[in-house]
Every structure is written in structure tokens, then in C-alpha cells.
Write a protein that holds these residues in place. Structure first.
Motif, PDB file in Angstrom:
ATOM      1  N   ILE A 137       0.857  -1.188   0.000  1.00  0.00           N
ATOM      2  CA  ILE A 137       0.000   0.000   0.000  1.00  0.00           C
ATOM      3  C   ILE A 137       0.892   1.236   0.000  1.00  0.00           C
ATOM      4  N   MET A 138       0.616   2.134  -0.937  1.00  0.00           N
ATOM      5  CA  MET A 138       1.340   3.399  -1.046  1.00  0.00           C
ATOM      6  C   MET A 138       0.502   4.472  -0.355  1.00  0.00           C
ATOM      7  N   CYS A 139       1.007   4.999   0.752  1.00  0.00           N
ATOM      8  CA  CYS A 139       0.287   6.009   1.533  1.00  0.00           C
ATOM      9  C   CYS A 139       0.664   7.407   1.070  1.00  0.00           C
ATOM     10  N   PRO A 140      -0.303   8.321   1.018  1.00  0.00           N
ATOM     11  CA  PRO A 140       0.030   9.699   0.678  1.00  0.00           C
ATOM     12  C   PRO A 140       0.849  10.327   1.807  1.00  0.00           C
ATOM     13  N   ALA A 141       2.033  10.828   1.460  1.00  0.00           N
ATOM     14  CA  ALA A 141       2.947  11.360   2.477  1.00  0.00           C
ATOM     15  C   ALA A 141       3.205  12.847   2.321  1.00  0.00           C
ATOM     16  N   GLY A 142       2.779  13.425   1.204  1.00  0.00           N
ATOM     17  CA  GLY A 142       3.012  14.847   0.980  1.00  0.00           C
ATOM     18  C   GLY A 142       2.473  15.271  -0.367  1.00  0.00           C
ATOM     19  N   ILE A 143       2.520  16.573  -0.603  1.00  0.00           N
ATOM     20  CA  ILE A 143       2.111  17.155  -1.875  1.00  0.00           C
ATOM     21  C   ILE A 143       3.242  18.070  -2.319  1.00  0.00           C
ATOM     22  N   VAL A 144       3.662  17.937  -3.581  1.00  0.00           N
ATOM     23  CA  VAL A 144       4.723  18.787  -4.119  1.00  0.00           C
ATOM     24  C   VAL A 144       4.272  19.383  -5.446  1.00  0.00           C
ATOM     25  N   SER A 145       4.909  20.478  -5.816  1.00  0.00           N
ATOM     26  CA  SER A 145       4.645  21.111  -7.095  1.00  0.00           C
ATOM     27  C   SER A 145       5.824  20.843  -8.020  1.00  0.00           C
ATOM     28  N   HIS A 146       5.527  20.434  -9.242  1.00  0.00           N
ATOM     29  CA  HIS A 146       6.550  20.181 -10.253  1.00  0.00           C
ATOM     30  C   HIS A 146       6.310  21.169 -11.393  1.00  0.00           C
ATOM     31  N   SER A 147       7.361  21.813 -11.866  1.00  0.00           N
ATOM     32  CA  SER A 147       7.199  22.869 -12.869  1.00  0.00           C
ATOM     33  C   SER A 147       6.526  22.379 -14.153  1.00  0.00           C
ATOM     34  N   ALA A 148       6.753  21.130 -14.546  1.00  0.00           N
ATOM     35  CA  ALA A 148       6.165  20.618 -15.781  1.00  0.00           C
ATOM     36  C   ALA A 148       4.917  19.761 -15.555  1.00  0.00           C
TER      37      ALA A 148
ATOM     38  N   ASN B  28       2.776  10.954  -7.972  1.00  0.00           N
ATOM     39  CA  ASN B  28       1.689  10.812  -8.937  1.00  0.00           C
ATOM     40  C   ASN B  28       0.961  12.144  -9.054  1.00  0.00           C
ATOM     41  N   ARG B  29       0.648  12.521 -10.270  1.00  0.00           N
ATOM     42  CA  ARG B  29      -0.103  13.764 -10.487  1.00  0.00           C
ATOM     43  C   ARG B  29      -1.465  13.706  -9.801  1.00  0.00           C
ATOM     44  N   LEU B  30      -1.901  14.857  -9.297  1.00  0.00           N
ATOM     45  CA  LEU B  30      -3.266  14.958  -8.786  1.00  0.00           C
ATOM     46  C   LEU B  30      -4.223  14.827  -9.962  1.00  0.00           C
ATOM     47  N   ALA B  31      -5.351  14.189  -9.734  1.00  0.00           N
ATOM     48  CA  ALA B  31      -6.389  14.057 -10.761  1.00  0.00           C
ATOM     49  C   ALA B  31      -7.478  15.086 -10.494  1.00  0.00           C
ATOM     50  N   ASP B  32      -8.220  15.430 -11.536  1.00  0.00           N
ATOM     51  CA  ASP B  32      -9.280  16.439 -11.412  1.00  0.00           C
ATOM     52  C   ASP B  32     -10.332  16.075 -10.377  1.00  0.00           C
TER      53      ASP B  32
END
Length: 104
Positions: A54-65, A83-87
Motif C-alpha cells: 500500500i502506497m500512503c500519501p505522504a506529501g504534496i509537491v509542485s513540479h514545474s512541468a 503521482n499527479r493529482l487528478a481532477d
């Protein structure tokens, strides 16, 4: 492996919700309700990894591209991936992850 095979419906291993394939984007790689994932890829979409932790969400980051991404950490082997956030991701869960990450 074709896109139809890669982007398919699944039952979330963490919360048990039935999750539909993503309609806008590429490959659904996490539950939009609890934001958890499963460690199944070596390269995005290949489904070739045997860990299946199981992959747990550990943070949110911003990637320029790539825009906003969820940092996932595998509970079984410790691998970290993004993994990119989905709509349709639950933005309250996203905000909760951001708050928890800010505290650490």
C-alpha cells in the motif's frame, strides 16, 4: 500493455471504494477518495512491480512541468514515488496531507 489495460476500474485496497478509470488524463494510479495507491509499477503504467504494498500519501509537491503531485510512500518496502493529482481527487484530503506534511 495498452492504455485501456493500464487505465482500468479497480477497488481501492485501502478504503474499499470502487474506483472508475480516469476520464481526463492518462492512467488512474491512486484512489481519488483516500488518495492511497498500490506499488505495482517500475515505470509508470507497466504494472511490472511485484511488491504490491500500500502506497500512503505522504506529501504534496509542485513540479514545474507536471503540476501538483502526491508523494506516495510504500508501507511494505519504503519506496517513494510521485503521482499527479487528478481532477476528481478529494481536495479536503489533499489539504489534510499538506497540513500534516507542514507539521513535520
Amino acid at each position: 500493455m495498452g492504455r485501456k489495460t493500464e487505465n482500468s476500474d479497480f477497488k481501492c485496497i485501502n478504503c474499499g471504494t470502487d474506483v472508475a478509470a480516469i476520464k481526463k488524463g492518462t492512467i488512474r494510479n491512486h484512489c481519488p477518495f483516500c488518495l492511497h495507491s498500490v506499488h505495482i509499477d517500475n515505470v509508470p503504467g507497466d504494472r511490472a512491480n511485484n511488491c504490491h504494498g500500500i502506497m500512503c500519501p505522504a506529501g504534496i509537491v509542485s513540479h514545474s512541468a507536471k503540476g501538483w503531485q502526491i508523494v506516495h510512500k510504500c508501507k511494505k518496502c519504503g519506496f517513494e514515488g510521485r503521482n499527479r493529482l487528478a481532477d476528481d481527487d478529494d481536495m479536503d484530503k489533499v489539504a489534510e496531507i499538506m497540513r500534516k506534511a507542514a507539521l513535520h
